[in-house]
Motif scaffolding. Structure first.
Motif: not given
Lengths: 527, 140
Positions: A148-153, A127, A143-146
């Motif tokens: 996939v894993p949480m990721r930075a903006e 990552e 960011a915010g796609d549910p």
């Protein structure tokens, strides 16, 4: 004393990223690239015959392009035809910039679903390198796609949606299916001094505005400023091996046709999933009679593509009149494992692709428009009134899908051409059927009058993976978790060859992350 | 020889892409000349045209449209690769012609211009359309 600490073979995505990182640490790198630099003015997207160029001398197929730096690929026994670009930037010259990451489960499909093999590393380990690559390359998204894993903006806001995308989004919403704006290595705003995209839709020809994040515009300039030496027009044909079993450098043919030798303390192969096994298989010696690093017998085997199918929705009204646009949204609704299906793993949907006049007439994503008196009526029904959903399927590895050296055909320097054997397996065929059925549903919901199915797009073999796979067991893999060859401790493989699984998404972000991770390991090992 | 080829190519184009009330016939555009230019550099195209000249009736140029269409259909079935090569080039030459581009502008509002340098005018992404089900962004 060696000419370089590290010799990199190939100036595409992985070679650029690794050279960039090593050069930051002050390591002397020489990179050999058989192709040349592509100047923005070389790209024919401003010419009246731009679509024709895309299908001939500026095609992503080396067999159609036939430039001096290309090598023939014998693909008559492959249901998917390999595509690539040989030059500084490699495949990122002719990519769309579509930039999705692998999902965590893509690295452990044996554990999750009992098929294929697990990687010897995890998503979490990669990552930070995904994030680093995103920043250097310049990625637009949100960011915010549910799914996939949480990721930075993302470094830039999402790309503008092409007109047809709104129709598709409405359909996804009504079906209750996942969708999200695609991460794109294209500039939605000015980024690092490079222009914002003007949505011309010809990304796969290269970008005349330098608004697409090819590695020739991002990683390479800094790597060169840091002292990396990049030699173009340099076609490597053999990796040298010392008496101790370690690699010692490479032999290459330069632009004048003369053979040259470069010595190095370590050699890194970054020549893509076909070029790398080709070179390994051609580097035979008394110590490595079956090809370099081929003690497992797996060099060239387990070739994976992404089987691509498309379903085109045809409307009785204008859908998108732009005459060319890449995908702008994706859906992970059917990604990864699904227990209610008759196949393993899953697929991604992406869309909508719309096509220029010539591509429409030639049926680039469906049936060619008929010639003769019916031609114009058929064309009118399709052009500007249709869009395609692209189905990208996860491909499972099979040793029978492979790269070997052809016994007869050679490139312009007399080096044997690679021969590809590849057949779709039963799992892929079931997956494609499922995906086309779902796509038909979606288009019906969107209000399409009819759909056109194309169950396999042969000329879509951009993603070349698996031919020197990674693993902990030297008898079942070619390189270890750092990309280091089990059989030669100072030889590294960092392109798509090292992939254990294909996932169902474009591989470049993962190739970049792996290359940056290997570079970090090489730096740490020197300290 | 070139003029003989040009007459043959024009006849081919009249059948492959005839005109109608909305579209110009390929033979009335620059497409046949464009095709001829490509013959000089594209060896597989020249070979395909040679096959067409060998297989199609000797009097193909003087046949009426219906008879030409029948002959071309036979050629397509007998030698699909050569036929496809010719059709690809014919379509390629046609769909870059200014008269055809002008027609496309009227058809669906296509710009009729190459992708660059002007690009396309598309409004920026509207964050309001994002799905309501979201997860938080991670601190970078």
């Amino acid at each position: 004393m060696s000419d370089a600490s590290v010799l990199v073979i190939g100036a595409g995505a992985s070679g650029a990223a690794l050279s960039w990182r090593l050069s930051q640490a002050g390591i002397k790198v020489i990179c050999l690239e058989q192709g040349e630099w592509v100047r923005p003015d070389d790209i024919p997207s401003d010419q009246p015959d731009w679509e024709r160029a895309r299908m001939s001398w500026w095609s992503p197929s080396p067999n159609a392009r036939r430039l001096p730096q290309d090598y023939p690929v014998i693909d008559d026994e492959s249901s998917i035809k390999p595509l690539m670009f040989n030059g500084v930037g490699g495949g990122t010259i002719m990519w769309s910039g579509f930039h999705p990451r692998f999902h965590p489960d893509d690295f452990r499909i044996r554990s999750v679903e009992g098929v294929g093999d697990d990687w010897p590393l995890t998503y979490d380990e990669l990552e930070p390198y995904y994030d680093l690559a995103d920043r250097v390359l310049g990625v637009s998204g949100v960011a915010g796609d549910p799914s996939v894993p949480m990721r930075a903006e993302r470094p830039m806001p999402p790309m503008a949606l092409n007109r047809g995308a709104r129709t598709l989004i409405d359909a996804f919403e009504r079906k209750g299916w996942h969708w999200w704006p695609a991460d794109m290595a294209r500039n939605s705003t000015v980024y690092e001094g490079r222009a914002a995209c003007n949505h011309c839709g010809a990304c796969e020809m290269g970008c005349r505005r330098s608004a697409k994040g090819g590695v020739e515009l991002s990683f390479w300039p800094e790597a060169l400023a840091n002292g990396t030496e990049l030699r173009t027009g340099a076609r490597v044909f053999e990796i040298l091996v010392g008496g101790d079993g370690r690699v010692a450098g490479a032999l290459y043919i330069d632009r004048s046709g003369a053979t040259q030798r470069v010595t190095a303390d370590a050699v890194v192969l970054a020549a893509n999933g076909i070029g790398t096994p080709r070179l390994l298989l051609h580097s035979r010696s008394a110590q490595f009679p079956d090809g370099l690093a081929n003690g497992s017998g797996l060099v060239g085997k387990n070739l994976m593509f992404h089987p691509i199918a498309i379903v085109t929705g045809v409307f009785d009204r204008t859908f998108d009149p732009t005459g060319g646009a890449g995908v702008s949204i994706l859906s992970n609704e059917f990604y990864g494992a699904g227990w209610d299906r008759d196949f393993a793993r899953g697929y991604m949907l992406a869309g909508p692709r719309v096509h220029g006049p010539l591509a429409t007439a030639l049926g680039a994503w469906g049936q060619p428009v008929r010639w003769g008196a019916q031609h114009h009526e058929d064309f009118d029904e399709l052009f500007g009134r249709s869009g395609s959903l692209v189905i990208s399927c996860e491909d499972l590895a099979h040793e029978s899908n492979c790269v070997t050296l052809d016994a007869h055909v050679k490139d312009s320097n007399g080096i044997p051409a690679p021969r590809i054997a590849y057949a779709l397996d039963d799992n892929s065929q079931k997956m494609i059927r499922h995906a086309m059925d779902r796509s038909n549903e979606l288009w019906a919901t969107a209000g399409a009058a009819r759909t056109i199915e194309r169950s396999l797009v042969a000329q879509a073999g951009f993603h070349l993976m698996g031919t020197a796979r990674m693993g902990d067991d030297p008898s079942r893999s070619v390189v270890d978790r750092w990309g280091r060859a089990h059989d030669a401790p100072n030889l590294f493989i960092i392109d798509g060859s090292a992939f254990v699984t294909s996932a169902a998404v474009n591989p470049t972000p993962t190739i970049l992350a792996l290359a940056l991770r290997t570079a970090g390991h090489m730096i740490a090992a020197r300290q | 020889m070139e003029e003989i080829d040009f007459g043959f190519v024009t006849a081919l184009f009249e059948s492959l892409l005839p005109g109608d009330s909305r579209w110009p016939a390929a033979s009335a555009t620059n497409a046949p000349r464009e095709f001829m230019k490509r013959l000089a550099t594209e060896t597989t195209l020249a070979a395909s045209l040679d096959r067409a000249r060998s297989v199609l009736p000797a009097d193909f140029v003087s046949l009426n449209r219906a008879s030409r269409d029948v002959a071309l259909g036979s050629f397509e079935r007998a030698e699909p690769a050569s036929f496809s090569r010719i059709v690809t080039e014919a379509f390629g030459a046609y769909y870059m012609d200014p008269k055809v581009m002008s027609r496309l502008q009227h058809h669906v509002g296509y710009s009729g211009k190459p992708p660059q340098p002007e690009g396309r005018d598309i409004p920026p992404f509207d964050m309001a359309i994002l799905p309501s089900r979201r997860i938080a962004a991670k601190d970078s």
